[in-house]
Design a protein around this motif. Structure first.
Motif, PDB file in Angstrom:
ATOM      1  N   GLY A 154       0.875  -1.236  -0.005  1.00 35.92           N
ATOM      2  CA  GLY A 154      -0.126   0.241  -0.080  1.00 35.92           C
ATOM      3  C   GLY A 154       0.814   1.250  -0.002  1.00 35.92           C
ATOM      4  N   ILE A 155       0.552   2.107   0.978  1.00 37.14           N
ATOM      5  CA  ILE A 155       0.916   3.359   0.917  1.00 37.14           C
ATOM      6  C   ILE A 155       2.580   3.371   0.998  1.00 37.14           C
ATOM      7  CG2 ILE A 155       0.821   3.677   3.456  1.00 37.14           C
ATOM      8  CD1 ILE A 155       0.226   6.754   1.500  1.00 37.14           C
ATOM      9  N   ILE A 156       3.214   2.294   1.606  1.00 34.44           N
ATOM     10  CA  ILE A 156       4.593   2.155   1.741  1.00 34.44           C
ATOM     11  C   ILE A 156       5.250   1.827   0.336  1.00 34.44           C
ATOM     12  CG2 ILE A 156       6.537   0.713   2.906  1.00 34.44           C
ATOM     13  CD1 ILE A 156       4.499   0.440   5.216  1.00 34.44           C
ATOM     14  N   SER A 183      -4.410  -7.720  -9.540  1.00 37.02           N
ATOM     15  CA  SER A 183      -5.792  -8.159  -9.639  1.00 37.02           C
ATOM     16  C   SER A 183      -6.831  -7.010  -8.823  1.00 37.02           C
ATOM     17  CB  SER A 183      -6.155  -9.486  -8.765  1.00 37.02           C
ATOM     18  OG  SER A 183      -5.204 -10.591  -9.453  1.00 37.02           O
ATOM     19  N   SER A 184      -7.588  -6.607  -9.741  1.00 38.52           N
ATOM     20  CA  SER A 184      -8.541  -5.448  -8.872  1.00 38.52           C
ATOM     21  C   SER A 184      -9.915  -6.013  -8.591  1.00 38.52           C
ATOM     22  CB  SER A 184      -8.712  -4.253  -9.842  1.00 38.52           C
ATOM     23  OG  SER A 184      -7.553  -3.564  -9.840  1.00 38.52           O
ATOM     24  N   ALA A 185     -10.484  -5.872  -7.382  1.00 40.56           N
ATOM     25  CA  ALA A 185     -11.723  -6.172  -7.242  1.00 40.56           C
ATOM     26  C   ALA A 185     -12.439  -5.037  -7.718  1.00 40.56           C
ATOM     27  CB  ALA A 185     -11.979  -5.852  -5.402  1.00 40.56           C
ATOM     28  N   GLY A 240      -8.306  -0.396   8.028  1.00 39.82           N
ATOM     29  CA  GLY A 240      -7.517   0.465   7.407  1.00 39.82           C
ATOM     30  C   GLY A 240      -8.201   2.091   7.549  1.00 39.82           C
ATOM     31  N   ARG A 241      -7.905   2.761   6.622  1.00 42.70           N
ATOM     32  CA  ARG A 241      -8.125   4.324   6.624  1.00 42.70           C
ATOM     33  C   ARG A 241      -9.696   4.347   6.320  1.00 42.70           C
ATOM     34  NH1 ARG A 241      -8.690   6.087   1.184  1.00 42.70           N
ATOM     35  NH2 ARG A 241      -6.956   5.355  -0.054  1.00 42.70           N
ATOM     36  N   CYS A 242     -10.272   3.213   5.530  1.00 45.66           N
ATOM     37  CA  CYS A 242     -11.777   3.444   5.286  1.00 45.66           C
ATOM     38  C   CYS A 242     -12.582   2.739   6.251  1.00 45.66           C
ATOM     39  CB  CYS A 242     -12.089   2.659   4.010  1.00 45.66           C
ATOM     40  SG  CYS A 242     -11.325   1.183   3.720  1.00 45.66           S
TER      41      CYS A 242
HETATM   42  C1  FAD Z   1       0.470  11.299   0.806  1.00 48.10           C
HETATM   43  C2  FAD Z   1       0.305  10.673   2.207  1.00 48.10           C
HETATM   44  C3  FAD Z   1       1.195  10.870   3.115  1.00 48.10           C
HETATM   45  C4  FAD Z   1       0.724  10.123   4.322  1.00 48.10           C
HETATM   46  N1  FAD Z   1       2.044  10.354   5.257  1.00 48.10           N
HETATM   47  C5  FAD Z   1       1.752   9.364   6.313  1.00 48.10           C
HETATM   48  C6  FAD Z   1       2.819   9.267   7.316  1.00 48.10           C
HETATM   49  O1  FAD Z   1       3.972  10.164   7.133  1.00 48.10           O
HETATM   50  N2  FAD Z   1       2.712   8.248   8.179  1.00 48.10           N
HETATM   51  C7  FAD Z   1       1.764   7.425   8.132  1.00 48.10           C
HETATM   52  O2  FAD Z   1       1.930   6.533   9.054  1.00 48.10           O
HETATM   53  N3  FAD Z   1       1.053   7.489   7.526  1.00 48.10           N
HETATM   54  C8  FAD Z   1       0.602   8.523   6.379  1.00 48.10           C
HETATM   55  N4  FAD Z   1      -0.350   8.431   5.529  1.00 48.10           N
HETATM   56  C9  FAD Z   1      -1.411   7.627   5.876  1.00 48.10           C
HETATM   57  C10 FAD Z   1      -1.431   6.399   5.956  1.00 48.10           C
HETATM   58  O3  FAD Z   1      -0.064   5.771   5.205  1.00 48.10           O
HETATM   59  C11 FAD Z   1      -2.417   5.454   4.985  1.00 48.10           C
HETATM   60  O4  FAD Z   1      -3.742   6.048   5.443  1.00 48.10           O
HETATM   61  C12 FAD Z   1      -2.523   4.023   5.203  1.00 48.10           C
HETATM   62  O5  FAD Z   1      -1.651   3.593   4.098  1.00 48.10           O
HETATM   63  C13 FAD Z   1      -3.701   3.274   5.433  1.00 48.10           C
HETATM   64  O6  FAD Z   1      -3.536   1.978   5.044  1.00 48.10           O
HETATM   65  P1  FAD Z   1      -4.624   1.278   4.418  1.00 48.10           P
HETATM   66  O7  FAD Z   1      -4.494  -0.279   4.524  1.00 48.10           O
HETATM   67  O8  FAD Z   1      -5.899   1.533   4.654  1.00 48.10           O
HETATM   68  O9  FAD Z   1      -4.386   1.814   2.672  1.00 48.10           O
HETATM   69  P2  FAD Z   1      -3.070   1.595   1.775  1.00 48.10           P
HETATM   70  O10 FAD Z   1      -1.931   1.447   2.511  1.00 48.10           O
HETATM   71  O11 FAD Z   1      -3.390   2.769   0.972  1.00 48.10           O
HETATM   72  O12 FAD Z   1      -3.617   0.199   1.181  1.00 48.10           O
HETATM   73  C14 FAD Z   1      -4.843   0.010   0.359  1.00 48.10           C
HETATM   74  C15 FAD Z   1      -4.416  -0.985  -0.737  1.00 48.10           C
HETATM   75  O13 FAD Z   1      -5.585  -1.544  -1.460  1.00 48.10           O
HETATM   76  C16 FAD Z   1      -5.060  -1.455  -2.838  1.00 48.10           C
HETATM   77  N5  FAD Z   1      -6.498  -1.398  -3.539  1.00 48.10           N
HETATM   78  C17 FAD Z   1      -7.120  -0.458  -3.711  1.00 48.10           C
HETATM   79  N6  FAD Z   1      -8.540  -0.615  -4.255  1.00 48.10           N
HETATM   80  C18 FAD Z   1      -8.412  -1.763  -4.790  1.00 48.10           C
HETATM   81  C19 FAD Z   1      -9.418  -2.735  -5.448  1.00 48.10           C
HETATM   82  N7  FAD Z   1     -10.332  -2.234  -5.935  1.00 48.10           N
HETATM   83  N8  FAD Z   1      -8.713  -4.043  -5.609  1.00 48.10           N
HETATM   84  C20 FAD Z   1      -7.743  -4.808  -5.410  1.00 48.10           C
HETATM   85  N9  FAD Z   1      -6.838  -3.684  -4.518  1.00 48.10           N
HETATM   86  C21 FAD Z   1      -7.073  -2.525  -4.130  1.00 48.10           C
HETATM   87  C22 FAD Z   1      -4.128  -0.475  -2.950  1.00 48.10           C
HETATM   88  O14 FAD Z   1      -3.392  -0.615  -4.273  1.00 48.10           O
HETATM   89  C23 FAD Z   1      -3.264  -0.482  -1.753  1.00 48.10           C
HETATM   90  O15 FAD Z   1      -2.458  -1.513  -1.782  1.00 48.10           O
HETATM   91  C24 FAD Z   1      -0.133   9.070   4.502  1.00 48.10           C
HETATM   92  C25 FAD Z   1      -1.234   9.009   3.313  1.00 48.10           C
HETATM   93  C26 FAD Z   1      -0.810   9.738   2.267  1.00 48.10           C
HETATM   94  C27 FAD Z   1      -1.721   9.549   1.078  1.00 48.10           C
END
Ligand code: FAD
Length: 425
Positions: free
Chosen positions: A45-47, A123-125, A362-364
């Motif tokens: 993801g973000i990393i 693979s996208s959902a 996660g973030r949602c």
């Molecule tokens: C620009 C920015 C800077 C940030 N800075 C920091 C920071 O300094 N420190 C910190 O800790 N956090 C930071 N954050 C916040 C944090 O990193 C994210 O909110 C965090 O990644 C949330 O984790 P997550 O698993 O919900 O989302 P994500 O890590 O984004 O993972 C979501 C995953 O789902 C996949 N995906 C999406 N839709 C689909 C689909 N339909 N089908 C299949 N795969 C899909 C994506 O490719 C992705 O791999 C930052 C965020 C942003 C955008």
């Protein structure tokens, strides 16, 4: 006509980012047959898709006390960033040496459970079939075409709440959404004590000349090497849950990053022989849809340190909302937001309404916009993912939907496994 491929699994995790990695590992470790589906060719993801190396949320800013154990702590240990059994981590936001190292580590941990886990990258959902109060199928698109996944329990870790949205369970978007940011890296930058101040002035000039619609900071961080800067500065408003707007934002972000690089190379001593290493590859999305679940975690819950019997994770990051305008010298107007003490995230903030077999991590997950500006960080997202994966596996064992699980039991199981919320004892 080609016959459509179908896959059956106990637990389907959609999105292999921070939350999704932990959810998939946890579900498979708890003996559920697990399938992870990720649109990128790797997880992280973000990393890894954006290139952000921070493990925020692992420890309390004031005391350095570790607030999240479990899978994120284990990953930090495996990368040599923390010692086994450490109870204090300072600084509170450890930086990874390499996002590529994280990518490989995630692959290794995901595939360590052999038979019980399958990973589908690229693979996208893309759709959901709902029958009554169950998600009966999730459609994914990949090189096999459209594939139907039949899972007993589904975990939405897409960041955008895609699955929840397509399943027509309550979700919300709080307008205006926080802006997006494309991160990029510039190599062969020579030392210059005035570098940051001069880079800032250079962006101000580019903006005044109409070449740069918006920016923040700029944050220039020597994160990976002594002569390479990692840049937090691009700011693009938009709605990343809208396909066309997301493409527009990717184009704008790339253009702005290149404008910044060119301005610095021309005007800032130290950048003369620099080169653009890479960007993204995806623009970073801070905020789109959030679940409106069984409990909506509020800013008040966080600020008052409300305790929940069914707490399954602990957050501790400050409330970090980015505005949709230029902020020079910092990311937010007037610096950081409210810094809470470590707080509880209840199981019910991961559980959807109206369907029996959907968790969102996660973030949602289910939180107000203000609360989510704290819970959205990497380690907190992983902690929620681990809770969701563990709960989904428990639901399989108990032959019920995740909505019927007792969150207190999920908490107890996480604690037994060395994860779960911080306890004061
Ligand atoms: C620009 C920015 C800077 C940030 N800075 C920091 C920071 O300094 N420190 C910190 O800790 N956090 C930071 N954050 C916040 C944090 O990193 C994210 O909110 C965090 O990644 C949330 O984790 P997550 O698993 O919900 O989302 P994500 O890590 O984004 O993972 C979501 C995953 O789902 C996949 N995906 C999406 N839709 C689909 C689909 N339909 N089908 C299949 N795969 C899909 C994506 O490719 C992705 O791999 C930052 C965020 C942003 C955008």
């Amino acid at each position: 006509m080609k016959e459509q491929k179908k896959i059956k699994t106990d637990v389907l995790v959609c999105g292999g980012g921070c939350a999704g990695i932990a959810a998939a590992i946890a579900a498979s470790r708890n003996n559920a047959r697990t399938l992870l589906v990720e649109r990128a060719p790797f997880s992280g993801g973000i990393i890894t898709t954006v290139g952000l190396p921070f493990f925020d949320g692992i420890s309390d800013k004031k005391t350095g006390r570790v607030v999240v154990r479990g899978i994120p702590f284990e990953m930090l240990m495996k990368m040599g960033r923390v010692k086994p059994g450490a109870t204090v981590i300072k600084p509170h936001n450890p930086t990874l040496r390499s996002t590529e190292e994280f990518k490989v580590l995630a692959d290794r941990m995901l595939t360590a459970h052999g038979e019980s886990i399958r990973v589908l990258y690229n693979s996208s959902a893309c759709d959901v079939r709902r029958e009554g109060d169950r998600i009966s199928a999730v459609m994914i698109a990949n090189k096999d075409g459209l594939v139907e996944i039949n899972a007993s329990q589904v975990i939405d870790c897409t960041g955008d709440g895609d699955i929840a949205h397509w399943a027509e369970v309550p979700v919300e978007k709080t307008m205006p959404l926080m802006p997006m940011t494309l991160h990029f890296r510039v190599g062969n930058v020579k030392p210059n004590p005035e570098l940051r101040a001069q880079a800032r002035e250079s962006l101000k000039r580019a903006s005044e000349a109409g070449k740069l619609p918006m920016f923040y900071g700029p944050g220039l961080i020597y994160a990976f090497a002594k002569d390479e800067i990692y840049v937090h500065a691009v700011r693009v408003p938009g709605d990343a849950s809208d396909a066309e707007d997301l493409s527009r934002a990717e184009i704008q972000g790339r253009s702005d990053a290149w404008t910044m690089f060119e301005a610095w190379k021309k005007e800032v001593p130290g950048f003369e022989d620099s080169y653009f290493v890479s960007s993204g590859p995806y623009i970073g999305i801070r905020e789109t849809r959030r679940l409106v679940g069984q409990h909506v975690l509020s800013a008040k819950d966080i600020k008052l340190g409300r305790r929940f019997d069914d707490a399954v994770a602990t957050g501790c990051w400050y409330m970090d909302r980015h505005p949709n305008h230029t902020t020079i010298g910092s990311a937010n107007d007037g610096g950081g937001g409210y810094q809470p003490d470590p707080y509880d995230i209840p199981y019910r903030a991961l559980v959807a309404k109206k369907v029996d077999n959907l968790l969102v991590a996660g973030r949602c997950h289910s939180a107000s916009a203000e609360a989510a500006s704290s819970t959205r960080v990497t380690v907190t997202a992983m902690a929620m993912g681990q809770a969701a994966g563990t709960a989904a596996a428990m639901a399989i064992k108990e032959k019920k939907g995740v909505v019927m699980l007792d969150g207190v039991k999920v908490r107890e199981e996480l604690t037994r496994q060395g994860a779960g919320p911080l306890t004061d004892g």
